[in-house]
Design an enzyme around this catalytic site. Structure first.
Site, PDB file in Angstrom:
ATOM      1  N   ARG A   7      55.610  43.440  11.690  1.00 21.67           N
ATOM      2  CA  ARG A   7      56.557  42.400  11.306  1.00 21.67           C
ATOM      3  C   ARG A   7      57.774  42.421  12.213  1.00 21.67           C
ATOM      4  NH1 ARG A   7      57.057  40.080   6.343  1.00 21.67           N
ATOM      5  NH2 ARG A   7      58.485  38.858   7.585  1.00 21.67           N
ATOM      6  N   ARG A  63      54.223  31.460  24.729  1.00 25.02           N
ATOM      7  CA  ARG A  63      53.519  30.934  25.908  1.00 25.02           C
ATOM      8  C   ARG A  63      54.358  31.122  27.175  1.00 25.02           C
ATOM      9  NH1 ARG A  63      49.235  31.450  23.426  1.00 25.02           N
ATOM     10  NH2 ARG A  63      48.547  29.836  21.983  1.00 25.02           N
ATOM     11  N   CYS A  74      52.432  28.499  14.116  1.00 27.60           N
ATOM     12  CA  CYS A  74      53.760  28.334  13.528  1.00 27.60           C
ATOM     13  C   CYS A  74      53.650  27.699  12.151  1.00 27.60           C
ATOM     14  CB  CYS A  74      54.631  27.440  14.410  1.00 27.60           C
ATOM     15  SG  CYS A  74      54.889  28.083  16.055  1.00 27.60           S
ATOM     16  N   GLU A  77      58.717  28.546   6.362  1.00 32.59           N
ATOM     17  CA  GLU A  77      58.960  29.398   5.197  1.00 32.59           C
ATOM     18  C   GLU A  77      59.196  28.550   3.951  1.00 32.59           C
ATOM     19  OE1 GLU A  77      59.263  32.800   4.604  1.00 32.59           O
ATOM     20  OE2 GLU A  77      58.663  33.295   6.642  1.00 32.59           O
ATOM     21  N   ARG A  89      60.576  34.411  11.820  1.00 31.49           N
ATOM     22  CA  ARG A  89      59.825  35.618  11.482  1.00 31.49           C
ATOM     23  C   ARG A  89      58.511  35.604  12.241  1.00 31.49           C
ATOM     24  NH1 ARG A  89      62.390  34.005   6.725  1.00 31.49           N
ATOM     25  NH2 ARG A  89      63.362  35.662   5.500  1.00 31.49           N
ATOM     26  N   TYR A 107      63.719  43.993  13.555  1.00 34.64           N
ATOM     27  CA  TYR A 107      64.576  42.971  12.950  1.00 34.64           C
ATOM     28  C   TYR A 107      65.852  42.895  13.781  1.00 34.64           C
ATOM     29  CZ  TYR A 107      61.259  42.905   9.193  1.00 34.64           C
ATOM     30  OH  TYR A 107      60.104  42.755   8.478  1.00 34.64           O
ATOM     31  N   ARG A 115      65.575  43.646   6.010  1.00 33.93           N
ATOM     32  CA  ARG A 115      64.878  44.913   5.768  1.00 33.93           C
ATOM     33  C   ARG A 115      65.780  46.095   6.115  1.00 33.93           C
ATOM     34  NH1 ARG A 115      59.298  45.213   4.860  1.00 33.93           N
ATOM     35  NH2 ARG A 115      59.949  47.310   4.306  1.00 33.93           N
TER      36      ARG A 115
END
Length: 122
Positions: A7, A63, A74, A77, A89, A107, A115
């Site tokens: 992640r 890319r 893609c 959220e 994210r 992150y 997080r």
């Protein structure tokens, strides 16, 4: 060799194309570097953006940095009122010899607040 999910997230200052591309490229490179990966190790990358981002697809950054043979997707959220704004994210699927506890999630910028257990942000 195992398949692992890694992640990562970054927060943008503004919803502008070049800024989104730069922050996304920074995030992808940071995840690859932290986990000693190159494009040959990647299975796929899923990107999500918060509903307030419209300037560009994050996959374009992938890319542009050379991930031309890696499947990239893609998505948006869920629109949660108290969510951190302007966040990209990603979830990287990879083949690696690293055990799950040795995988380094990344992150950046304000997204470190997502997080604190992984970033030390309080």
């Amino acid at each position: 060799m195992a398949v692992r999910a890694i992640r990562g997230a970054t927060q943008l200052d503004v919803d502008e194309r070049e800024h989104l591309l730069a922050r996304t490229a920074e995030l992808v490179k940071a995840v690859l570097e932290a986990n000693d990966l190159d494009s040959a190790d990647l299975i796929s990358i899923l990107f999500t953006v918060t509903p307030d981002l419209h300037a560009e697809f994050p996959a374009v950054a992938g890319r542009q940095i050379g991930l031309t043979d890696v499947p990239l997707m893609c998505m948006q959220e869920i629109d949660i009122p108290h969510a951190l704004p302007r966040v990209v994210r990603m979830m990287v699927h990879t083949e690696t010899d690293r055990s799950r506890d040795k995988v380094q999630h990344v992150y950046l910028h304000g997204a470190s607040a997502l997080r604190p257990d992984l970033t030390g942000a309080q």
